[in-house]
Scaffold this active site. Sequence first.
Site, short mmCIF file in Angstrom:
data_model
loop_
_atom_site.label_atom_id
_atom_site.label_comp_id
_atom_site.label_asym_id
_atom_site.label_seq_id
_atom_site.Cartn_x
_atom_site.Cartn_y
_atom_site.Cartn_z
N GLU A 11 3.11 4.89 -4.00
CA GLU A 11 3.35 5.87 -5.06
C GLU A 11 4.78 6.42 -5.07
O GLU A 11 5.26 6.71 -6.16
CB GLU A 11 2.35 7.04 -4.94
CG GLU A 11 0.94 6.68 -5.33
CD GLU A 11 0.19 5.86 -4.29
OE1 GLU A 11 0.67 5.78 -3.13
OE2 GLU A 11 -0.85 5.31 -4.61
N ASP A 44 0.84 -1.20 0.00
CA ASP A 44 0.00 0.00 0.00
C ASP A 44 0.88 1.25 0.00
O ASP A 44 2.07 1.19 0.30
CB ASP A 44 -0.90 -0.03 1.24
CG ASP A 44 -2.03 0.97 1.16
OD1 ASP A 44 -2.36 1.40 0.04
OD2 ASP A 44 -2.59 1.30 2.22
#
Length: 279
Positions: free
Chosen positions: A257, A254
């Site tokens: 990015e 998770d």
Amino acid sequence: AETYTLFAKDRGGVPAHTAKGGSGLYGSHPFLMQVTRPKALAHGMLLLNSNAMDVLLSRDTISYRTIGGVLDMYFFLGPTPADVVAQYTDLVGKPLLPPYWGLGFQLCRWGYGSVQATKKVVEGMRAARMPQDVQWNDIDYMQAMMDFTLDPKAYEATAMQTLVADLHQHNQRYTMIIDPGISSTPTEGQYPPLDDGKRMGVFVKNAKGDWLTGKVWPGLVHFPDFLNPGAPYYWSEQLATFHRLLDYDGVWLDMNEPSNFCDGECEGGCEVCSATCLC
């Protein structure tokens, strides 16, 4: 012209997607396929650029407006839509074929609170004869939100091992969420994932050559630089070490990015960047 804004962002809610464009989410793929009539001939274009951009589409033109980065443009000649997709994935890589159980019924939420509460949910699903192939835990299983750790009270290791063994005995699987931010605040010798990353030199560096510091759930963190040749080995070793403690079946990476609660680097910690940090 229709404007599509591409900007990868960890955002809540349901992303907008309309005929006039959409809102950014986790990934940005500046790829366009055009299919012509009546023969359904196709070609594709990819601007391999990781910066935020607007893509303007009209009936006859496409325009890219990017805030920076490289301008590597690729063209895929088709001539069929399937050919374009094959040519595109030859360049960027093929999708991973998931394990068969990964297509099954899965249950996850933030805040079960303990291994006992997680076990109660699994038992409740069985009692209700609800199909369940996989049980997940969010990062509240960690100690102080630090990767590759277990909360010694709420998610004690022996109890977690018993839970996972019970799932396996019922032909079920167990998946846990892991974030890429490695806590940077422990002192040397306290937290092996931090010590190993520094020793192997695999964390992202800033312009000064120091370890870049961001902020995620555990507080101040360093991020593995997955363009560093040593980073995949470092990451796989951390996963393997943790797997020896707990026989998990899958990982949700998770916040990759990577998400950062600071606007840029958290120089000096949250006391300095409090205007732009979620401190």
